[in-house]
Write an enzyme that holds these catalytic residues in place. Structure first.
Site, PDB file in Angstrom:
ATOM      1  N   GLY A  16      -0.752 -24.531  23.059  1.00 55.98           N
ATOM      2  CA  GLY A  16      -0.785 -25.983  23.279  1.00 55.98           C
ATOM      3  C   GLY A  16      -2.185 -26.539  23.026  1.00 55.98           C
ATOM      4  O   GLY A  16      -2.625 -27.477  23.702  1.00 55.98           O
ATOM      5  N   ALA A  17      -2.877 -25.981  22.048  1.00 54.71           N
ATOM      6  CA  ALA A  17      -4.285 -26.358  21.819  1.00 54.71           C
ATOM      7  C   ALA A  17      -4.449 -27.754  21.226  1.00 54.71           C
ATOM      8  O   ALA A  17      -5.550 -28.296  21.213  1.00 54.71           O
ATOM      9  CB  ALA A  17      -4.950 -25.332  20.912  1.00 54.71           C
ATOM     10  N   LEU A  21      -4.503 -31.873  27.462  1.00 55.13           N
ATOM     11  CA  LEU A  21      -5.369 -31.123  28.383  1.00 55.13           C
ATOM     12  C   LEU A  21      -6.453 -30.371  27.608  1.00 55.13           C
ATOM     13  O   LEU A  21      -7.620 -30.351  28.008  1.00 55.13           O
ATOM     14  CB  LEU A  21      -4.533 -30.121  29.196  1.00 55.13           C
ATOM     15  CG  LEU A  21      -5.341 -29.328  30.207  1.00 55.13           C
ATOM     16  CD1 LEU A  21      -5.683 -30.189  31.418  1.00 55.13           C
ATOM     17  CD2 LEU A  21      -4.595 -28.077  30.663  1.00 55.13           C
ATOM     18  N   LYS A 155      -0.326 -26.200  36.504  1.00 56.94           N
ATOM     19  CA  LYS A 155       0.708 -26.799  37.328  1.00 56.94           C
ATOM     20  C   LYS A 155       1.515 -27.788  36.487  1.00 56.94           C
ATOM     21  O   LYS A 155       0.989 -28.210  35.453  1.00 56.94           O
ATOM     22  CB  LYS A 155       0.080 -27.479  38.551  1.00 56.94           C
ATOM     23  CG  LYS A 155      -0.749 -28.732  38.210  1.00 56.94           C
ATOM     24  CD  LYS A 155      -1.186 -29.434  39.434  1.00 56.94           C
ATOM     25  CE  LYS A 155      -0.225 -30.509  39.842  1.00 56.94           C
ATOM     26  NZ  LYS A 155      -0.323 -31.764  39.080  1.00 56.94           N
ATOM     27  N   ASP A 184      -5.212 -24.773  40.099  1.00 57.42           N
ATOM     28  CA  ASP A 184      -5.133 -26.060  40.793  1.00 57.42           C
ATOM     29  C   ASP A 184      -6.540 -26.626  40.666  1.00 57.42           C
ATOM     30  O   ASP A 184      -7.453 -26.177  41.357  1.00 57.42           O
ATOM     31  CB  ASP A 184      -4.764 -25.866  42.268  1.00 57.42           C
ATOM     32  CG  ASP A 184      -4.626 -27.195  42.995  1.00 57.42           C
ATOM     33  OD1 ASP A 184      -5.476 -28.087  42.765  1.00 57.42           O
ATOM     34  OD2 ASP A 184      -3.695 -27.365  43.787  1.00 57.42           O
ATOM     35  N   HIS A 185      -6.709 -27.574  39.762  1.00 53.43           N
ATOM     36  CA  HIS A 185      -8.091 -27.925  39.398  1.00 53.43           C
ATOM     37  C   HIS A 185      -8.888 -28.524  40.559  1.00 53.43           C
ATOM     38  O   HIS A 185     -10.107 -28.543  40.529  1.00 53.43           O
ATOM     39  CB  HIS A 185      -8.136 -28.803  38.143  1.00 53.43           C
ATOM     40  CG  HIS A 185      -7.783 -30.241  38.373  1.00 53.43           C
ATOM     41  ND1 HIS A 185      -6.504 -30.688  38.495  1.00 53.43           N
ATOM     42  CD2 HIS A 185      -8.569 -31.338  38.502  1.00 53.43           C
ATOM     43  CE1 HIS A 185      -6.511 -31.986  38.683  1.00 53.43           C
ATOM     44  NE2 HIS A 185      -7.749 -32.422  38.692  1.00 53.43           N
ATOM     45  N   LYS A 189     -13.323 -28.279  42.077  1.00 58.79           N
ATOM     46  CA  LYS A 189     -14.249 -29.399  42.273  1.00 58.79           C
ATOM     47  C   LYS A 189     -15.375 -28.968  43.200  1.00 58.79           C
ATOM     48  O   LYS A 189     -15.135 -28.338  44.228  1.00 58.79           O
ATOM     49  CB  LYS A 189     -13.518 -30.617  42.847  1.00 58.79           C
ATOM     50  CG  LYS A 189     -12.578 -31.268  41.831  1.00 58.79           C
ATOM     51  CD  LYS A 189     -11.998 -32.548  42.356  1.00 58.79           C
ATOM     52  CE  LYS A 189     -10.872 -33.053  41.473  1.00 58.79           C
ATOM     53  NZ  LYS A 189     -11.293 -33.844  40.331  1.00 58.79           N
ATOM     54  N   GLU A 223      -5.750 -42.970  43.530  1.00 60.63           N
ATOM     55  CA  GLU A 223      -6.066 -43.150  42.113  1.00 60.63           C
ATOM     56  C   GLU A 223      -5.892 -44.614  41.731  1.00 60.63           C
ATOM     57  O   GLU A 223      -4.955 -45.271  42.193  1.00 60.63           O
ATOM     58  CB  GLU A 223      -5.127 -42.302  41.255  1.00 60.63           C
ATOM     59  CG  GLU A 223      -5.294 -40.823  41.469  1.00 60.63           C
ATOM     60  CD  GLU A 223      -4.493 -40.047  40.447  1.00 60.63           C
ATOM     61  OE1 GLU A 223      -5.057 -39.731  39.399  1.00 60.63           O
ATOM     62  OE2 GLU A 223      -3.304 -39.785  40.694  1.00 60.63           O
ATOM     63  N   ASP A 242       3.592 -33.859  42.450  1.00 56.56           N
ATOM     64  CA  ASP A 242       2.438 -33.907  41.546  1.00 56.56           C
ATOM     65  C   ASP A 242       1.129 -33.688  42.295  1.00 56.56           C
ATOM     66  O   ASP A 242       0.200 -33.090  41.752  1.00 56.56           O
ATOM     67  CB  ASP A 242       2.427 -35.286  40.858  1.00 56.56           C
ATOM     68  CG  ASP A 242       1.408 -35.374  39.736  1.00 56.56           C
ATOM     69  OD1 ASP A 242       1.245 -34.373  39.017  1.00 56.56           O
ATOM     70  OD2 ASP A 242       0.768 -36.436  39.577  1.00 56.56           O
ATOM     71  N   HIS A 247      -2.571 -30.181  45.258  1.00 58.20           N
ATOM     72  CA  HIS A 247      -3.961 -30.578  45.524  1.00 58.20           C
ATOM     73  C   HIS A 247      -4.221 -30.875  47.004  1.00 58.20           C
ATOM     74  O   HIS A 247      -5.171 -30.371  47.596  1.00 58.20           O
ATOM     75  CB  HIS A 247      -4.344 -31.817  44.709  1.00 58.20           C
ATOM     76  CG  HIS A 247      -4.138 -31.656  43.224  1.00 58.20           C
ATOM     77  ND1 HIS A 247      -4.342 -30.474  42.575  1.00 58.20           N
ATOM     78  CD2 HIS A 247      -3.756 -32.539  42.271  1.00 58.20           C
ATOM     79  CE1 HIS A 247      -4.088 -30.630  41.283  1.00 58.20           C
ATOM     80  NE2 HIS A 247      -3.727 -31.872  41.078  1.00 58.20           N
ATOM     81  N   LYS A 352     -10.294 -45.833  43.075  1.00 59.18           N
ATOM     82  CA  LYS A 352     -10.259 -44.369  42.967  1.00 59.18           C
ATOM     83  C   LYS A 352     -11.163 -43.833  44.059  1.00 59.18           C
ATOM     84  O   LYS A 352     -12.360 -44.135  44.095  1.00 59.18           O
ATOM     85  CB  LYS A 352     -10.797 -43.960  41.596  1.00 59.18           C
ATOM     86  CG  LYS A 352     -10.878 -42.457  41.363  1.00 59.18           C
ATOM     87  CD  LYS A 352     -11.422 -42.201  39.952  1.00 59.18           C
ATOM     88  CE  LYS A 352     -11.789 -40.754  39.741  1.00 59.18           C
ATOM     89  NZ  LYS A 352     -10.673 -39.885  39.397  1.00 59.18           N
TER      90      LYS A 352
HETATM   91  C1  BG6 Z   1      -3.163 -33.966  38.180  1.00 62.20           C
HETATM   92  C2  BG6 Z   1      -1.963 -34.866  38.324  1.00 62.20           C
HETATM   93  O1  BG6 Z   1      -2.871 -32.682  38.662  1.00 62.20           O
HETATM   94  O2  BG6 Z   1      -4.253 -34.509  38.899  1.00 62.20           O
HETATM   95  C3  BG6 Z   1      -2.293 -36.268  37.852  1.00 62.20           C
HETATM   96  O3  BG6 Z   1      -0.890 -34.338  37.561  1.00 62.20           O
HETATM   97  C4  BG6 Z   1      -3.508 -36.795  38.555  1.00 62.20           C
HETATM   98  O4  BG6 Z   1      -1.194 -37.151  38.056  1.00 62.20           O
HETATM   99  C5  BG6 Z   1      -4.653 -35.790  38.440  1.00 62.20           C
HETATM  100  O5  BG6 Z   1      -3.868 -38.034  37.953  1.00 62.20           O
HETATM  101  C6  BG6 Z   1      -5.841 -36.227  39.281  1.00 62.20           C
HETATM  102  O6  BG6 Z   1      -6.910 -35.408  38.987  1.00 62.20           O
HETATM  103  P1  BG6 Z   1      -8.406 -35.952  39.153  1.00 62.20           P
HETATM  104  O7  BG6 Z   1      -9.256 -34.747  38.913  1.00 62.20           O
HETATM  105  O8  BG6 Z   1      -8.580 -37.020  38.130  1.00 62.20           O
HETATM  106  O9  BG6 Z   1      -8.509 -36.473  40.546  1.00 62.20           O
END
Ligand code: BG6
Length: 493
Positions: A16-17, A21, A155, A184-185, A189, A223, A242, A247, A352
């Site tokens: 999926g390059a 993402l 995810k 899980d990004h 952070k 957000e 989501d 998260h 945000k």
């Molecule tokens: C993602 C969600 O995992 O995280 C998105 O699928 C969301 O819907 C995003 O906008 C938020 O990430 P960040 O790092 O911008 O807070």
């Protein structure tokens, strides 16, 4: 979690390059790691895509995107060095021959390195392709060395508990658990990682970190953006799946976990699973009491028309998908008995802002407990983004001739210490290159997290919310969200 370590030669294979993402996060992260001298000495990024692209076309597309998305400025010199490590590779996900060609390509790289390199497979594709890819990797023996080969899965990891169990089962047929990096990004952070350092690297907070001293905990991930171009994905997902299942529950684990005995990844992940297990499951008939959902409607924000969710591309005009969710959780363990953990997240909110608030209990009795002194209980705020700081609120004497008190703040600001901090994906990709699993989700963590939200998910799926849309774009969510915390004399801070 990474410290400087010499990394073995590695081939990074991105499925999926050509997707979103890869261009926004993955290539910028690898580029920044490269500039920082953190990539392995020998590495190649094999960018897989369906389209017929030349290497040159693909590289200029990546270069253009780095101009927008890289944390560090793109320079000719760095780009010249970095691009030499990228190869575009035309690939059909479901064709045997594509995997035979891939195997050959990987062996060619090994010949150049002079050793069987590590292989890092990155699945930056929709969840319905995971099984096809995983089965082909197995069949073609592409990840045959558990010590050297790893797979990163984005995810959503399943869409409910049962599908997550099935996905874990499927992956276990090809990979050992130690090879699987479920990303899980939020865990990458800087401010989220710091929770561990803050809690367990200091002696002053931990003794206060329990139900005897803490009144409530709030976690907000708000957000400002709406669903943007992801309408069709979001329609099937909603805020609970989501954001909350992953998260927000992961942040909750960082706040609530017991001190790990060591920094060993298994130990830290065990402590997080303990938290998830201790979260009281919400009975099906009490979902409305503990959880609130919302969907944004149109509004005028600063003179501009803002669309409602149902007017966005790819969204059904009568959609029942929630774009806001707030839940009150309790943890049944010794440390947290009786302390509400409120979590909330939403799209198209006023601003945000992601942050954690630890509200301490008021003093039981104080020298200043008379009517002229309004004592605010201590509060600790951990700002995750875009502010990145920790604020401790306490009472102090107002300077002057009279003895009156006012709340003041003591602030630790990341930007003062360092103007530029690595992006979450840089941290996580480096960890994966090094083989450090600490910040990735183990199979039982994911399943347990799905179990926590199961009854809410089922109730919301089976019962439409007739009040949708129930909050205006650009607001803080539906009124019921305030009621959820006000019932206990709290408010969203
Ligand atoms: C993602 C969600 O995992 O995280 C998105 O699928 C969301 O819907 C995003 O906008 C938020 O990430 P960040 O790092 O911008 O807070």
């Amino acid at each position: 979690m990474n410290e400087n370590k010499i990394l073995r030669p590695t081939t990074i294979i991105i499925f999926g390059a050509t997707g979103d993402l890869a261009k926004r996060k993955l290539f910028p992260a690898f580029y920044n790691l490269y500039i920082d001298g953190r990539m392995p000495k020998g590495f190649n990024i094999l960018a897989l895509g369906r389209a017929e692209n030349t290497d040159e076309d693909f590289k200029s597309y990546i270069k253009e995107n780095l101009e927008h998305f890289s944390r560090k400025k793109l320079t000719q010199e760095d780009w010249a060095g970095f691009q030499a490590h990228i190869t575009y590779f035309r690939h059909q996900l479901d064709q045997d021959s594509s995997y035979t060609d891939l195997q050959k390509k990987l062996k060619d790289f090994d010949t150049i390195y002079g050793t069987r390199a590590n292989r890092l497979f990155y699945l930056s594709i929709g969840p319905n392709f995971i099984s096809t890819i995983s089965n082909h990797i197995k069949k073609s023996e592409l990840a045959s060395d558990p010590k050297k080969d790893r797979i990163i899965i984005e995810k959503p990891f399943g869409h409910d508990k049962q599908s997550a169990i099935e996905l874990n089962q499927l992956l276990s047929e090809t990979f050992e658990e130690e090879q699987i990096y479920r990303i899980d990004h939020y865990l990458g952070k800087e401010t989220v990682q710091n929770i561990l350092a803050f809690r367990f690297g200091n002696s002053i907070f931990e003794p206060l970190w329990d139900h005897k001293h803490i009144e409530s905990v709030q976690i907000t991930v708000a957000e400002e953006v709406g669903v943007e171009t992801r309408g069709s994905f979001y329609e099937q997902t909603g805020a609970l799946r989501d954001m909350i299942q992953n998260h927000l529950l992961q942040i909750l684990c960082m706040v609530a976990m017991e001190p790990p005995a060591t920094l060993e990844s298994g130990e830290i992940r065990d402590r997080k699973v303990d938290v998830l297990k201790s979260i009281r499951r919400i009975p099906a008939d009490k979902v409305d009491h503990y959880a609130v959902r919302g969907q944004y409607g149109k509004n005028t924000i600063n003179g501009f028309d803002a669309k409602g969710y149902r007017q966005e591309n790819g969204i059904a005009p009568d959609s029942n998908t929630e774009t806001f969710a707030a839940v009150k959780f309790y943890l049944d363990n010794e440390r947290w008995q009786g302390v509400p953990f409120y979590v909330r997240t939403g799209k198209k909110m006023k601003e945000k802002h992601s942050y954690i608030t630890i509200q301490f209990k008021p003093l039981p009795n104080s020298t200043f407990s008379d009517t002229q002194h309004h004592l605010a209980a201590n509060r600790l705020v951990i700002n995750i983004q875009p502010l990145m700081d920790i604020r401790l609120q306490f009472m102090a004497k107002k300077p002057g001739l009279t003895l009156s008190l006012e709340p003041v703040e003591m602030i630790f600001d990341y930007f003062v210490c360092q103007e530029d901090t690595p992006e979450a994906y840089e941290t996580l990709l480096l960890d994966a290159l090094m083989g450090d699993l600490t910040l990735f989700m183990r199979s039982d963590q994911v399943e347990e997290a799905w179990d926590v939200v199961k009854t809410i998910q089922e109730a919301w799926e089976n019962n439409k919310d007739a009040s949708f849309p129930n909050y205006k774009a650009g607001s803080w969510g539906p009124d019921e969200s305030s009621t959820l915390v006000e019932r206990q004399g709290d408010k969203w801070w």
